[in-house]
Structures are given as C-alpha cells and as structure tokens.
Scaffold this motif. Structure first.
Motif, PDB file in Angstrom:
ATOM      1  N   ALA A 101      -1.978  -0.101   3.334  1.00  0.00           N
ATOM      2  CA  ALA A 101      -2.172  -0.563   1.964  1.00  0.00           C
ATOM      3  C   ALA A 101      -1.603  -1.965   1.791  1.00  0.00           C
ATOM      4  CB  ALA A 101      -1.505   0.399   0.989  1.00  0.00           C
ATOM      5  N   ASN A 102      -2.285  -2.775   0.990  1.00  0.00           N
ATOM      6  CA  ASN A 102      -1.819  -4.130   0.698  1.00  0.00           C
ATOM      7  C   ASN A 102      -0.839  -4.091  -0.463  1.00  0.00           C
ATOM      8  OD1 ASN A 102      -3.504  -5.112   2.651  1.00  0.00           O
ATOM      9  ND2 ASN A 102      -5.123  -5.694   1.221  1.00  0.00           N
ATOM     10  N   LYS A 109      -2.197 -13.119  -3.508  1.00  0.00           N
ATOM     11  CA  LYS A 109      -2.380 -14.254  -2.603  1.00  0.00           C
ATOM     12  C   LYS A 109      -3.830 -14.328  -2.126  1.00  0.00           C
ATOM     13  CE  LYS A 109      -0.561 -16.312   1.627  1.00  0.00           C
ATOM     14  NZ  LYS A 109      -1.835 -16.540   2.252  1.00  0.00           N
ATOM     15  N   ASN A 110      -4.417 -13.192  -1.761  1.00  0.00           N
ATOM     16  CA  ASN A 110      -5.814 -13.182  -1.329  1.00  0.00           C
ATOM     17  C   ASN A 110      -6.738 -13.636  -2.451  1.00  0.00           C
ATOM     18  OD1 ASN A 110      -5.109 -12.299   1.203  1.00  0.00           O
ATOM     19  ND2 ASN A 110      -5.443 -10.142   0.737  1.00  0.00           N
ATOM     20  N   LEU A 111      -6.468 -13.182  -3.667  1.00  0.00           N
ATOM     21  CA  LEU A 111      -7.297 -13.567  -4.803  1.00  0.00           C
ATOM     22  C   LEU A 111      -7.189 -15.061  -5.061  1.00  0.00           C
ATOM     23  CD1 LEU A 111      -9.107 -12.674  -7.174  1.00  0.00           C
ATOM     24  CD2 LEU A 111      -7.021 -12.448  -8.515  1.00  0.00           C
ATOM     25  N   GLY A 117     -10.610 -21.459  -2.726  1.00  0.00           N
ATOM     26  CA  GLY A 117     -11.515 -21.789  -1.636  1.00  0.00           C
ATOM     27  C   GLY A 117     -10.822 -21.937  -0.290  1.00  0.00           C
ATOM     28  N   LYS A 118      -9.626 -21.457  -0.149  1.00  0.00           N
ATOM     29  CA  LYS A 118      -8.917 -21.552   1.122  1.00  0.00           C
ATOM     30  C   LYS A 118      -9.395 -20.531   2.139  1.00  0.00           C
ATOM     31  CE  LYS A 118      -4.692 -23.508  -0.757  1.00  0.00           C
ATOM     32  NZ  LYS A 118      -3.250 -23.335  -0.936  1.00  0.00           N
TER      33      LYS A 118
END
Length: 119
Positions: A101-102, A109-111, A117-118
């Motif tokens: 699980a994240n 951070k992913n969002l 755009g990284k």
C-alpha cells in the motif's frame, strides 16, 4: 450602481443555466445515490451464521456470572477480540497484508508529479 446592474443583466442567461444545472445535479444525485455496481455484492444470508453465533455467545454470557480473567484471555487469544473471535480476520488491514500500500505522502507526491508533468 449602474455598472453593477448592467453586469448582473449580462449574467441573466448564465444564471438560468447555473440554476438548471444545479437542479439536474440534485435530481440525478437523488435518483442514483450510489454506483456500487463494481463493488462486492453480498448475499442476504451471508452474515446470518456469524451473527447467530455471536448472539448465542451473548445469550450464554448474559446467563452466567461475570467471566474471570483466565476465561477472558482464553477467548481473546482466539482471534481479534473476545466477542468477534476470528470473524472477517482475512478482510482486516494489518502490516502483513499492507506492505504494497502507498502512504498518503507517496500518493500526494505522485499526484503532484503528474500535475507538474515530472512523471
């Protein structure tokens, strides 16, 4: 004052659209309260066995005097707790089944990476 009135008169057609959209949103949210089609569909008799067993234990406990420490510990060690036992233990979240699980920080951070755009 005239400028406010002229600005409000310009938005009259838009105001009608906003009211119509809001009414449609309220109508559809009441007509379709939950789209739970993809979720698990339980059977009406599925929980009956567990509930009857818990009810039986409750009736037995009500007829007896208060349980001693040894009896409570013995029952508690069978599962999650004295009353629940090991019912639905496989559906509970614990460190053993949550390793992939994240965390909330990783999700944010992913969002943010996706938005900037990284990634």
């Amino acid at each position: 004052m005239k400028t406010i009135a002229s600005v409000l008169s310009i938005f009259r057609p838009v105001r009608f659209l906003v009211v119509a959209f809001t009414c449609a949103l309220i109508l559809f949210s009441n007509a379709f309260p939950a789209f739970a089609i993809d979720s698990y569909q339980s059977k009406p008799t599925e929980g009956t066995t567990q509930l009857l067993d818990i009810q039986r234990k409750t009736d037995e406990a009500a007829k007896e005097p208060p349980a001693g420490l040894e009896k409570v510990q013995k029952e508690s060690n069978k599962g999650l707790n004295e009353v629940q036992g090991d019912a639905d233990i496989d559906q509970q979240k614990n460190p053993g089944n949550s390793q992939t699980a994240n965390s909330v920080e990783e999700n944010v951070k992913n969002l943010l990476d996706k938005v900037t755009g990284k990634k």
